[in-house]
Scaffold this motif. Structure first.
Motif, PDB file in Angstrom:
ATOM      1  N   MET A  45      -5.639   2.045 -12.901  1.00 44.89           N
ATOM      2  CA  MET A  45      -5.496   1.034 -12.388  1.00 44.89           C
ATOM      3  C   MET A  45      -6.279  -0.221 -11.722  1.00 44.89           C
ATOM      4  N   LYS A  46      -6.874   1.027 -10.668  1.00 49.85           N
ATOM      5  CA  LYS A  46      -7.657   0.316 -10.000  1.00 49.85           C
ATOM      6  C   LYS A  46      -9.281   0.159 -10.045  1.00 49.85           C
ATOM      7  N   ARG A  47      -9.488   0.480 -10.206  1.00 53.28           N
ATOM      8  CA  ARG A  47     -10.467   0.446 -11.645  1.00 53.28           C
ATOM      9  C   ARG A  47     -11.014  -0.467 -12.772  1.00 53.28           C
ATOM     10  N   LEU A  48      -9.508  -0.624 -13.375  1.00 54.27           N
ATOM     11  CA  LEU A  48      -9.317  -1.939 -14.638  1.00 54.27           C
ATOM     12  C   LEU A  48      -9.189  -2.894 -13.427  1.00 54.27           C
ATOM     13  N   LEU A  49      -9.033  -3.369 -12.594  1.00 52.79           N
ATOM     14  CA  LEU A  49      -8.234  -4.678 -12.096  1.00 52.79           C
ATOM     15  C   LEU A  49      -9.778  -4.874 -11.234  1.00 52.79           C
ATOM     16  N   GLU A  50     -10.365  -3.480 -10.459  1.00 56.35           N
ATOM     17  CA  GLU A  50     -12.192  -4.572 -10.075  1.00 56.35           C
ATOM     18  C   GLU A  50     -12.687  -4.688 -11.031  1.00 56.35           C
ATOM     19  N   GLY A  51     -12.766  -3.837 -12.601  1.00 56.69           N
ATOM     20  CA  GLY A  51     -13.670  -5.024 -13.067  1.00 56.69           C
ATOM     21  C   GLY A  51     -13.499  -5.705 -13.773  1.00 56.69           C
ATOM     22  N   ILE A  52     -12.493  -6.971 -13.674  1.00 60.11           N
ATOM     23  CA  ILE A  52     -12.172  -7.767 -13.958  1.00 60.11           C
ATOM     24  C   ILE A  52     -12.458  -8.896 -12.376  1.00 60.11           C
ATOM     25  N   GLY A  53     -12.197  -8.185 -11.351  1.00 63.36           N
ATOM     26  CA  GLY A  53     -13.118  -9.580 -10.329  1.00 63.36           C
ATOM     27  C   GLY A  53     -12.269  -9.255  -9.051  1.00 63.36           C
ATOM     28  N   TRP A  54     -11.063  -8.501  -8.845  1.00 62.39           N
ATOM     29  CA  TRP A  54     -10.071  -7.907  -7.646  1.00 62.39           C
ATOM     30  C   TRP A  54     -11.295  -7.487  -6.857  1.00 62.39           C
ATOM     31  N   ASN A  55     -10.587  -7.515  -5.621  1.00 65.33           N
ATOM     32  CA  ASN A  55     -10.998  -7.278  -4.289  1.00 65.33           C
ATOM     33  C   ASN A  55      -9.813  -6.325  -3.620  1.00 65.33           C
ATOM     34  N   LEU A  56      -9.212  -5.470  -4.085  1.00 62.64           N
ATOM     35  CA  LEU A  56      -8.129  -4.516  -3.436  1.00 62.64           C
ATOM     36  C   LEU A  56      -8.300  -3.732  -2.426  1.00 62.64           C
ATOM     37  N   GLU A  57      -6.858  -3.739  -1.462  1.00 65.44           N
ATOM     38  CA  GLU A  57      -6.978  -3.039  -0.689  1.00 65.44           C
ATOM     39  C   GLU A  57      -6.084  -1.307  -1.143  1.00 65.44           C
ATOM     40  N   THR A  58      -6.719  -0.664  -0.701  1.00 68.18           N
ATOM     41  CA  THR A  58      -5.328   0.714  -1.449  1.00 68.18           C
ATOM     42  C   THR A  58      -4.879   1.742   0.111  1.00 68.18           C
ATOM     43  N   GLU A  59      -3.576   2.031  -0.056  1.00 70.91           N
ATOM     44  CA  GLU A  59      -3.451   2.430   0.906  1.00 70.91           C
ATOM     45  C   GLU A  59      -1.390   3.499   0.435  1.00 70.91           C
ATOM     46  N   ARG A  60      -2.437   4.695   0.745  1.00 71.70           N
ATOM     47  CA  ARG A  60      -1.569   6.507  -0.407  1.00 71.70           C
ATOM     48  C   ARG A  60      -0.192   6.756   1.077  1.00 71.70           C
ATOM     49  N   GLN A  61       0.434   6.740  -0.323  1.00 67.44           N
ATOM     50  CA  GLN A  61       2.199   7.172   0.765  1.00 67.44           C
ATOM     51  C   GLN A  61       2.357   8.691  -0.349  1.00 67.44           C
ATOM     52  N   GLY A  62       1.941   9.739   0.950  1.00 69.36           N
ATOM     53  CA  GLY A  62       2.056  10.920  -0.276  1.00 69.36           C
ATOM     54  C   GLY A  62       1.421  11.052  -1.861  1.00 69.36           C
ATOM     55  N   ARG A  63       2.392  11.093  -2.623  1.00 70.75           N
ATOM     56  CA  ARG A  63       2.257  10.931  -4.657  1.00 70.75           C
ATOM     57  C   ARG A  63       1.230   8.876  -4.962  1.00 70.75           C
ATOM     58  N   LEU A  64       2.500   8.554  -3.432  1.00 73.96           N
ATOM     59  CA  LEU A  64       2.440   7.114  -4.025  1.00 73.96           C
ATOM     60  C   LEU A  64       0.770   6.181  -3.427  1.00 73.96           C
ATOM     61  N   MET A  65       0.319   5.968  -4.459  1.00 76.19           N
ATOM     62  CA  MET A  65      -0.734   4.545  -4.196  1.00 76.19           C
ATOM     63  C   MET A  65      -0.127   2.895  -4.403  1.00 76.19           C
ATOM     64  N   ARG A  66      -0.485   2.427  -2.921  1.00 78.37           N
ATOM     65  CA  ARG A  66       0.072   0.654  -2.896  1.00 78.37           C
ATOM     66  C   ARG A  66      -1.404   0.409  -3.422  1.00 78.37           C
ATOM     67  N   LEU A  67      -1.288  -1.021  -3.922  1.00 74.15           N
ATOM     68  CA  LEU A  67      -2.739  -1.689  -4.609  1.00 74.15           C
ATOM     69  C   LEU A  67      -2.160  -2.650  -4.279  1.00 74.15           C
ATOM     70  N   ARG A  68      -3.243  -3.544  -3.386  1.00 73.62           N
ATOM     71  CA  ARG A  68      -2.753  -5.081  -2.660  1.00 73.62           C
ATOM     72  C   ARG A  68      -4.540  -5.623  -2.602  1.00 73.62           C
ATOM     73  N   GLY A  69      -3.771  -6.899  -3.225  1.00 70.55           N
ATOM     74  CA  GLY A  69      -5.191  -7.653  -3.324  1.00 70.55           C
ATOM     75  C   GLY A  69      -5.172  -9.077  -3.823  1.00 70.55           C
ATOM     76  N   THR A  70      -5.786 -10.008  -4.314  1.00 74.45           N
ATOM     77  CA  THR A  70      -5.436 -11.281  -5.514  1.00 74.45           C
ATOM     78  C   THR A  70      -6.579 -11.539  -6.266  1.00 74.45           C
ATOM     79  N   PRO A  71      -6.633 -12.136  -7.470  1.00 75.47           N
ATOM     80  CA  PRO A  71      -7.204 -12.030  -8.363  1.00 75.47           C
ATOM     81  C   PRO A  71      -8.624 -13.374  -8.116  1.00 75.47           C
TER      82      PRO A  71
END
Length: 213
Positions: free
Chosen positions: A1-27
């Motif tokens: 999902m991160k690679r897909l969004l970055e491929g269309i121009g998103w600038n993302l920050e990632t935060e990992r909490q155990g098995r959960l990864m949160r993606l934050r950013g704007t298109p």
């Protein structure tokens, strides 16, 4: 999902909490959403077109466990509201409302994409459905009827939290939970250890556990 969004121009920050990864950013600019894939399902007496895409569980048909759970729950008395724990794209909640087992539904889901699809499906079919993106079964109000297709891919801690929440809900009202037959007794013991009665509804490969006081 991160690679897909970055491929269309998103600038993302990632935060990992155990098995959960949160993606934050704007298109980078306004994007039009692709139309999700969909299929037609028979939900009790109603045929419904359901959107199911983006890696959700069982995207081409209602899975066997959910179909069995819906079949069993359709025989329950009519209630004002049903809770669907782990709603996915919504076949259980939607099916129970369409068939007048409940007037409305609430639910929890941990996959926000699945939750978005469920909201779209419910809106298409004029089904009142309120959802929260949270794993805790107690994050939605207590209801006279709760249904859950129990996930078996979560870790022991998450499974224990889920079952503890379902036990609390069963102390308030009826709970129907479906699980693969090979491990059903392991999950039934959560209800039995709390002094609750459990009735098995057998399917081909799954069992619906009916728990109540």
């Amino acid at each position: 999902m991160k690679r897909l969004l970055e491929g269309i121009g998103w600038n993302l920050e990632t935060e990992r909490q155990g098995r959960l990864m949160r993606l934050r950013g704007t298109p980078p600019h306004a994007q039009s959403l692709p139309e999700p894939a969909s299929f037609t399902a028979q939900l009790g007496a109603h045929e419904a077109r359901l959107r199911a895409d983006y890696g959700v569980f069982s995207p081409h048909q209602v899975d066997e466990g959910t179909a069995l759970l819906l079949e069993v729950a359709l025989n329950y008395r009519a209630v004002d509201v049903v809770a669907d724990i782990g709603t996915g794209y919504g076949p259980l909640a939607i099916g129970l409302v369409l068939n007048s087992v409940a007037k409305s539904a609430v639910g929890t889901e941990v996959d926000c994409l699945a939750m978005w699809l469920a909201r779209q499906n419910a809106a298409d079919l004029n089904v009142p459905l309120e959802l929260v993106c949270d794993p805790d079964p107690l994050r939605v109000p207590m209801t006279p009827l709760t249904v859950c297709n129990v996930p078996t891919h979560v870790n022991a801690s998450e499974s224990a939290q889920l079952m503890a929440g379902l036990v609390k809900r069963a102390e308030f009202g009826k709970v129907f939970a479906v699980i693969h037959a090979s491990i059903a007794r392991r999950y039934a013991r959560h209800f039995e250890s709390a002094g609750l009665g459990v009735i098995d509804h057998l399917g081909k490969n799954h069992v619906v556990l009916e728990a109540c006081t």
